[in-house]
Design a protein around this motif. Structure first.
Motif, PDB file in Angstrom:
ATOM      1  N   ASP A   4       0.350  -1.256   0.147  1.00  0.00           N
ATOM      2  CA  ASP A   4       0.438  -0.465  -0.147  1.00  0.00           C
ATOM      3  C   ASP A   4       1.019   1.317   0.150  1.00  0.00           C
ATOM      4  N   VAL A   5       2.221   1.448   1.004  1.00  0.00           N
ATOM      5  CA  VAL A   5       3.019   2.673   0.795  1.00  0.00           C
ATOM      6  C   VAL A   5       3.331   2.789  -0.104  1.00  0.00           C
ATOM      7  N   PHE A   6       4.101   1.368  -0.736  1.00  0.00           N
ATOM      8  CA  PHE A   6       4.613   1.740  -2.128  1.00  0.00           C
ATOM      9  C   PHE A   6       3.908   1.794  -3.228  1.00  0.00           C
ATOM     10  N   ASN A   7       3.030   1.371  -3.232  1.00  0.00           N
ATOM     11  CA  ASN A   7       1.639   1.667  -4.578  1.00  0.00           C
ATOM     12  C   ASN A   7       0.965   3.466  -4.473  1.00  0.00           C
ATOM     13  N   LYS A   8       1.801   3.798  -2.821  1.00  0.00           N
ATOM     14  CA  LYS A   8       0.711   5.171  -3.179  1.00  0.00           C
ATOM     15  C   LYS A   8       2.366   6.173  -3.462  1.00  0.00           C
ATOM     16  N   VAL A   9       3.498   5.916  -3.717  1.00  0.00           N
ATOM     17  CA  VAL A   9       3.795   6.196  -3.899  1.00  0.00           C
ATOM     18  C   VAL A   9       4.785   6.344  -5.342  1.00  0.00           C
ATOM     19  N   VAL A  10       4.452   5.070  -6.015  1.00  0.00           N
ATOM     20  CA  VAL A  10       4.561   5.588  -7.306  1.00  0.00           C
ATOM     21  C   VAL A  10       2.589   5.772  -7.433  1.00  0.00           C
ATOM     22  N   ASP A  11       2.447   6.730  -7.285  1.00  0.00           N
ATOM     23  CA  ASP A  11       0.895   6.155  -8.443  1.00  0.00           C
ATOM     24  C   ASP A  11       0.755   8.381  -8.236  1.00  0.00           C
ATOM     25  N   SER A  12       0.817   8.137  -9.691  1.00  0.00           N
ATOM     26  CA  SER A  12       1.456   9.896  -9.804  1.00  0.00           C
ATOM     27  C   SER A  12       0.017  10.412  -9.801  1.00  0.00           C
ATOM     28  N   ASP A  13      -1.311   9.635  -9.540  1.00  0.00           N
ATOM     29  CA  ASP A  13      -2.438  10.947  -9.309  1.00  0.00           C
ATOM     30  C   ASP A  13      -2.559  10.665  -8.443  1.00  0.00           C
ATOM     31  N   PHE A  15      -1.718  12.449  -5.445  1.00  0.00           N
ATOM     32  CA  PHE A  15      -0.309  14.193  -5.302  1.00  0.00           C
ATOM     33  C   PHE A  15      -0.536  14.132  -3.518  1.00  0.00           C
ATOM     34  N   THR A  16      -1.032  12.931  -2.574  1.00  0.00           N
ATOM     35  CA  THR A  16      -0.267  13.780  -1.067  1.00  0.00           C
ATOM     36  C   THR A  16       0.599  12.900  -0.925  1.00  0.00           C
ATOM     37  N   VAL A  17       1.331  12.336  -1.743  1.00  0.00           N
ATOM     38  CA  VAL A  17       2.395  11.536  -1.388  1.00  0.00           C
ATOM     39  C   VAL A  17       3.711  12.059  -2.230  1.00  0.00           C
ATOM     40  N   GLY A  18       4.721  12.362  -1.564  1.00  0.00           N
ATOM     41  CA  GLY A  18       5.495  12.915  -2.173  1.00  0.00           C
ATOM     42  C   GLY A  18       7.208  12.709  -2.748  1.00  0.00           C
ATOM     43  N   GLY A  19       8.048  13.182  -2.470  1.00  0.00           N
ATOM     44  CA  GLY A  19       9.365  13.070  -2.301  1.00  0.00           C
ATOM     45  C   GLY A  19      10.050  12.446  -1.109  1.00  0.00           C
ATOM     46  N   GLY A  20       9.563  13.313   0.287  1.00  0.00           N
ATOM     47  CA  GLY A  20       9.224  12.771   1.396  1.00  0.00           C
ATOM     48  C   GLY A  20       8.839  11.567   1.321  1.00  0.00           C
ATOM     49  N   SER A  21       7.768  11.186   1.650  1.00  0.00           N
ATOM     50  CA  SER A  21       7.274   9.448   1.530  1.00  0.00           C
ATOM     51  C   SER A  21       8.297   8.534   0.516  1.00  0.00           C
ATOM     52  N   ALA A  22       8.913   9.270  -0.284  1.00  0.00           N
ATOM     53  CA  ALA A  22      10.107   8.023  -1.336  1.00  0.00           C
ATOM     54  C   ALA A  22      11.019   8.074  -0.560  1.00  0.00           C
ATOM     55  N   SER A  23      11.303   9.396  -0.156  1.00  0.00           N
ATOM     56  CA  SER A  23      12.936   8.816   0.638  1.00  0.00           C
ATOM     57  C   SER A  23      12.765   7.779   1.946  1.00  0.00           C
ATOM     58  N   ALA A  24      12.035   8.243   2.768  1.00  0.00           N
ATOM     59  CA  ALA A  24      11.373   7.617   3.960  1.00  0.00           C
ATOM     60  C   ALA A  24      11.507   5.517   2.947  1.00  0.00           C
ATOM     61  N   LEU A  25      10.937   5.590   1.921  1.00  0.00           N
ATOM     62  CA  LEU A  25      10.483   4.601   1.118  1.00  0.00           C
ATOM     63  C   LEU A  25      11.974   3.569   0.967  1.00  0.00           C
ATOM     64  N   GLY A  27      14.478   4.035   2.496  1.00  0.00           N
ATOM     65  CA  GLY A  27      15.367   3.825   3.486  1.00  0.00           C
ATOM     66  C   GLY A  27      15.184   2.488   4.034  1.00  0.00           C
ATOM     67  N   ALA A  28      14.263   2.337   4.199  1.00  0.00           N
ATOM     68  CA  ALA A  28      13.130   1.639   4.165  1.00  0.00           C
ATOM     69  C   ALA A  28      13.996   0.151   3.399  1.00  0.00           C
ATOM     70  N   MET A  29      13.366   0.214   2.712  1.00  0.00           N
ATOM     71  CA  MET A  29      14.264  -0.222   1.472  1.00  0.00           C
ATOM     72  C   MET A  29      15.653  -1.408   1.537  1.00  0.00           C
ATOM     73  N   ALA A  30      16.202  -0.506   1.379  1.00  0.00           N
ATOM     74  CA  ALA A  30      18.325  -0.424   2.255  1.00  0.00           C
ATOM     75  C   ALA A  30      17.932  -0.706   3.507  1.00  0.00           C
ATOM     76  N   THR A  66      10.617   1.605  10.948  1.00  0.00           N
ATOM     77  CA  THR A  66      10.089   3.059  11.058  1.00  0.00           C
ATOM     78  C   THR A  66       9.787   3.946   9.829  1.00  0.00           C
ATOM     79  N   LEU A  67      11.435   3.833   8.769  1.00  0.00           N
ATOM     80  CA  LEU A  67      10.675   4.652   7.735  1.00  0.00           C
ATOM     81  C   LEU A  67       9.355   3.715   7.097  1.00  0.00           C
ATOM     82  N   LEU A  68       8.950   2.561   7.018  1.00  0.00           N
ATOM     83  CA  LEU A  68       7.792   2.679   6.560  1.00  0.00           C
ATOM     84  C   LEU A  68       6.815   3.614   6.935  1.00  0.00           C
ATOM     85  N   LYS A  69       6.854   3.689   7.874  1.00  0.00           N
ATOM     86  CA  LYS A  69       6.026   4.569   9.244  1.00  0.00           C
ATOM     87  C   LYS A  69       6.197   5.543   8.921  1.00  0.00           C
TER      88      LYS A  69
END
Length: 188
Positions: A4-13, A15-25, A27-30, A66-69
């Motif tokens: 759900d988190v990942f899908n929100k980040v890659v959903d270009s429609d 607009f509530t999810v941006g660079g901050g969420s992507a940056s945390a994600l 880090g979570a993947m890393a 923590t980074l996913l949250k």
């Protein structure tokens, strides 16, 4: 939840999810990849003990969660700004309430990536510690984790910076400027 988190980040429609969420994600993947590398290095330790690999893996798994949250928290912080700007501004009193709400929301929207940035930086530090001390067959995984965590830190710094002009509080602004400088130290 993770998808759900990942899908929100890659959903270009969305607009509530941006660079901050992507940056945390990022880090979570890393953190997840680096933890995997630590676990795969336990069978034939390289410069570290099994206990050190175990401790690193445990910390990295916690950082991943923590980074996913943190990714979700970043979206929530953005929504706070959006809601603050939507407040009425017809009267002087409403304008003051709205101004303060925007300032408070902007501070929160900088605080979340500040925390995510430090968590990303910790992932980066642990990855650097694993460099040259892990299973050589996992080098591509480890380097991917390194670049993702570095990107996560840089993205968080940019996200903090994006909110600075709306904070309008000298002490809070200085706190964020110091955090941005600190987060940049020791990065590639």
């Amino acid at each position: 939840m993770y998808l759900d988190v990942f899908n929100k980040v890659v959903d270009s429609d969305d607009f509530t999810v941006g660079g901050g969420s992507a940056s945390a994600l990022a880090g979570a993947m890393a953190a997840g990849m680096a933890s995997m590398v630590a676990k795969l290095s336990m069978a034939k330790p390289v410069n570290l003990t099994q206990e050190e690999y175990t401790a690193m893996s445990k910390e990295l798994d916690e950082l991943a969660q923590t980074l996913l949250k943190g990714s979700e928290q970043d979206t929530e912080a953005y929504c706070m700004i959006k809601d603050a700007f939507a407040l009425p501004k017809s009267t002087d009193e409403e304008k003051e309430v709205r101004k303060q709400a925007v300032r408070d929301a902007a501070y929160q929207a900088a605080l979340v990536p500040k925390n995510n940035g430090y968590n990303n930086k910790r992932v980066y530090e642990l990855v650097c510690r694993l460099e040259g001390s892990s299973n050589p067959a996992c080098l591509s995984d480890l380097m991917s984790a390194k670049y993702l965590s570095e990107s996560g830190v840089k993205g968080c710094v940019l996200n903090i910076q994006a909110n600075l002009s709306m904070i309008k509080d000298e002490a809070r602004t200085r706190e964020m400027e110091e955090a941005m400088e600190d987060l940049g130290k020791g990065m590639m």
